[in-house]
Design a protein around this motif. Structure first.
Motif, PDB file in Angstrom:
ATOM      1  N   HIS A 170      10.444  -1.289 -23.065  1.00 52.93           N
ATOM      2  CA  HIS A 170      11.735  -0.463 -23.427  1.00 52.93           C
ATOM      3  C   HIS A 170      12.872  -1.364 -23.809  1.00 52.93           C
ATOM      4  O   HIS A 170      13.486  -1.384 -25.147  1.00 52.93           O
ATOM      5  N   GLU A 171      13.167  -2.550 -23.067  1.00 57.29           N
ATOM      6  CA  GLU A 171      14.123  -3.490 -23.565  1.00 57.29           C
ATOM      7  C   GLU A 171      13.984  -3.886 -24.732  1.00 57.29           C
ATOM      8  O   GLU A 171      14.604  -4.297 -25.788  1.00 57.29           O
ATOM      9  N   LEU A 172      12.504  -4.439 -24.939  1.00 56.17           N
ATOM     10  CA  LEU A 172      12.327  -5.229 -26.347  1.00 56.17           C
ATOM     11  C   LEU A 172      12.319  -4.255 -27.262  1.00 56.17           C
ATOM     12  O   LEU A 172      12.921  -4.534 -28.328  1.00 56.17           O
ATOM     13  N   GLN A 173      11.920  -2.962 -27.188  1.00 55.93           N
ATOM     14  CA  GLN A 173      11.675  -2.075 -28.439  1.00 55.93           C
ATOM     15  C   GLN A 173      13.344  -1.869 -28.812  1.00 55.93           C
ATOM     16  O   GLN A 173      13.627  -1.564 -29.838  1.00 55.93           O
ATOM     17  N   ARG A 186       0.599  -1.166  -0.084  1.00 57.32           N
ATOM     18  CA  ARG A 186      -0.036   0.136  -0.032  1.00 57.32           C
ATOM     19  C   ARG A 186       0.749   1.299  -0.100  1.00 57.32           C
ATOM     20  O   ARG A 186       0.421   2.316  -0.281  1.00 57.32           O
ATOM     21  N   LYS A 187       2.196   1.131   0.463  1.00 55.22           N
ATOM     22  CA  LYS A 187       3.008   2.133   0.494  1.00 55.22           C
ATOM     23  C   LYS A 187       4.124   2.542  -0.770  1.00 55.22           C
ATOM     24  O   LYS A 187       4.720   3.229  -0.800  1.00 55.22           O
ATOM     25  N   LEU A 188       3.658   1.552  -1.521  1.00 52.03           N
ATOM     26  CA  LEU A 188       4.751   1.413  -2.817  1.00 52.03           C
ATOM     27  C   LEU A 188       4.213   2.603  -3.817  1.00 52.03           C
ATOM     28  O   LEU A 188       3.160   2.712  -3.886  1.00 52.03           O
ATOM     29  N   ASP A 189       5.251   3.311  -4.531  1.00 49.05           N
ATOM     30  CA  ASP A 189       4.814   4.279  -5.414  1.00 49.05           C
ATOM     31  C   ASP A 189       4.777   3.593  -6.670  1.00 49.05           C
ATOM     32  O   ASP A 189       5.634   2.985  -7.620  1.00 49.05           O
ATOM     33  N   ARG A 190       3.363   3.629  -7.231  1.00 51.11           N
ATOM     34  CA  ARG A 190       3.053   3.048  -8.510  1.00 51.11           C
ATOM     35  C   ARG A 190       3.544   3.686  -9.853  1.00 51.11           C
ATOM     36  O   ARG A 190       3.534   3.150 -10.707  1.00 51.11           O
ATOM     37  N   THR A 191       3.868   4.807  -9.745  1.00 53.78           N
ATOM     38  CA  THR A 191       4.405   5.737 -10.798  1.00 53.78           C
ATOM     39  C   THR A 191       5.630   4.951 -11.366  1.00 53.78           C
ATOM     40  O   THR A 191       5.950   5.280 -12.460  1.00 53.78           O
ATOM     41  N   GLN A 192       6.348   4.486 -10.355  1.00 54.61           N
ATOM     42  CA  GLN A 192       7.732   3.729 -10.917  1.00 54.61           C
ATOM     43  C   GLN A 192       7.618   2.370 -11.231  1.00 54.61           C
ATOM     44  O   GLN A 192       8.846   1.986 -11.623  1.00 54.61           O
ATOM     45  N   ALA A 193       6.675   1.953 -11.226  1.00 56.52           N
ATOM     46  CA  ALA A 193       6.386   0.393 -11.647  1.00 56.52           C
ATOM     47  C   ALA A 193       6.604   0.299 -13.064  1.00 56.52           C
ATOM     48  O   ALA A 193       6.222   1.201 -13.826  1.00 56.52           O
ATOM     49  N   LYS A 194       7.366  -0.668 -13.548  1.00 56.37           N
ATOM     50  CA  LYS A 194       7.406  -1.180 -15.040  1.00 56.37           C
ATOM     51  C   LYS A 194       6.758  -2.350 -15.430  1.00 56.37           C
ATOM     52  O   LYS A 194       6.675  -3.298 -14.721  1.00 56.37           O
TER      53      LYS A 194
END
Length: 62
Positions: A48-51, A7-15
């Protein structure tokens, strides 16, 4: 080892991580290129790695 509180994790940095075979099927990448990508990146990779690692055929220019 403590588990992080999700619940405390920042989801904007999730990939988003793709299964390489699924990504290739969705984007119409040739089977030989799919096998090469799996050798280079492994079974899972970010978009990104794939592209950055896809080798597309040279298009004809004037």
């Amino acid at each position: 080892m403590e588990h992080p509180d999700t619940r405390k994790l920042d989801r904007t940095q999730a990939k988003h991580v793709w299964d390489v075979a699924e990504y290739c099927r969705r984007t119409g990448i040739h089977r030989a290129e799919e096998k090469r990508l799996i050798k280079v990146l492994g079974r899972y990779a970010t978009s990104h790695e794939l592209q950055m690692n896809i080798v597309r055929p040279q298009t004809r220019t004037r």
